[in-house]
Design a protein around this motif. Sequence first.
Motif, PDB file in Angstrom:
ATOM      1  N   VAL A   8       0.904  -1.178  -0.004  1.00  0.00           N
ATOM      2  CA  VAL A   8      -0.160   0.261   0.237  1.00  0.00           C
ATOM      3  C   VAL A   8       0.787   1.220   0.093  1.00  0.00           C
ATOM      4  CG1 VAL A   8      -1.550   1.389   1.492  1.00  0.00           C
ATOM      5  CG2 VAL A   8      -1.968  -1.160   1.131  1.00  0.00           C
ATOM      6  N   LEU A   9       1.787   1.329   0.879  1.00  0.00           N
ATOM      7  CA  LEU A   9       2.840   2.464   0.640  1.00  0.00           C
ATOM      8  C   LEU A   9       3.430   2.606  -0.589  1.00  0.00           C
ATOM      9  CD1 LEU A   9       4.496   4.424   2.531  1.00  0.00           C
ATOM     10  CD2 LEU A   9       5.976   2.591   2.923  1.00  0.00           C
ATOM     11  N   ILE A  10       4.072   1.503  -1.021  1.00  0.00           N
ATOM     12  CA  ILE A  10       4.491   1.716  -2.522  1.00  0.00           C
ATOM     13  C   ILE A  10       3.582   2.138  -3.579  1.00  0.00           C
ATOM     14  CG2 ILE A  10       5.435   0.141  -4.318  1.00  0.00           C
ATOM     15  CD1 ILE A  10       7.029  -1.549  -2.181  1.00  0.00           C
ATOM     16  N   ILE A  11       2.527   1.794  -3.548  1.00  0.00           N
ATOM     17  CA  ILE A  11       1.396   2.259  -4.497  1.00  0.00           C
ATOM     18  C   ILE A  11       0.981   3.715  -4.132  1.00  0.00           C
ATOM     19  CG2 ILE A  11      -1.105   1.981  -5.100  1.00  0.00           C
ATOM     20  CD1 ILE A  11      -0.774  -1.181  -4.956  1.00  0.00           C
ATOM     21  N   CYS A  12       1.007   4.092  -2.989  1.00  0.00           N
ATOM     22  CA  CYS A  12       0.741   5.576  -2.667  1.00  0.00           C
ATOM     23  C   CYS A  12       1.875   6.313  -2.971  1.00  0.00           C
ATOM     24  CB  CYS A  12       0.396   5.707  -1.254  1.00  0.00           C
ATOM     25  SG  CYS A  12      -1.175   5.037  -0.667  1.00  0.00           S
ATOM     26  N   THR A  17       3.639  10.286  -7.632  1.00  0.00           N
ATOM     27  CA  THR A  17       4.867  10.662  -8.384  1.00  0.00           C
ATOM     28  C   THR A  17       4.603  11.674  -9.420  1.00  0.00           C
ATOM     29  OG1 THR A  17       5.759   8.405  -8.193  1.00  0.00           O
ATOM     30  CG2 THR A  17       6.471   9.647  -9.776  1.00  0.00           C
ATOM     31  N   PRO A  18       3.542  11.997 -10.062  1.00  0.00           N
ATOM     32  CA  PRO A  18       3.471  12.861 -10.907  1.00  0.00           C
ATOM     33  C   PRO A  18       3.311  14.439 -10.418  1.00  0.00           C
ATOM     34  CG  PRO A  18       1.734  11.241 -11.553  1.00  0.00           C
ATOM     35  CD  PRO A  18       2.565  10.780 -10.054  1.00  0.00           C
ATOM     36  N   ASP A  19       2.883  14.194  -8.932  1.00  0.00           N
ATOM     37  CA  ASP A  19       2.826  15.656  -8.528  1.00  0.00           C
ATOM     38  C   ASP A  19       4.483  16.015  -8.021  1.00  0.00           C
ATOM     39  OD1 ASP A  19       0.197  15.559  -8.502  1.00  0.00           O
ATOM     40  OD2 ASP A  19      -0.008  14.942  -6.645  1.00  0.00           O
ATOM     41  N   LEU A  20       5.351  14.904  -7.759  1.00  0.00           N
ATOM     42  CA  LEU A  20       6.853  15.380  -7.345  1.00  0.00           C
ATOM     43  C   LEU A  20       7.653  15.516  -8.503  1.00  0.00           C
ATOM     44  CD1 LEU A  20       6.778  12.376  -4.926  1.00  0.00           C
ATOM     45  CD2 LEU A  20       6.321  14.832  -4.483  1.00  0.00           C
TER      46      LEU A  20
END
Length: 93
Positions: A8-12, A17-20
Amino acid sequence: MRSWKVWVLIICLLALTPDLMAQCAMCRGTVESTVSNGRSGVASNLNLGILYLFVAPYLIVATIGYLWYRNSKQEHGRRLEIAGRVKRAMSQM
């Protein structure tokens, strides 16, 4: 139980990523000039390259840390097994 939390952490993190998408100061001028010329593919590829260079060292360190942890845990198990054998041998004397 722990495994699903990691996924779940990896998926989040991947979802965010696009925001970063960040750019270094040296590349900003190049990206602005190519975008103004109508070529936005260069900017997105540059952002992915920057993220790749940012994430790679952390993945390497995390892999080494995990392998070190796993090895030390196995070594601790071996030491406990040897200590148990020694105790049994000493109690039989």
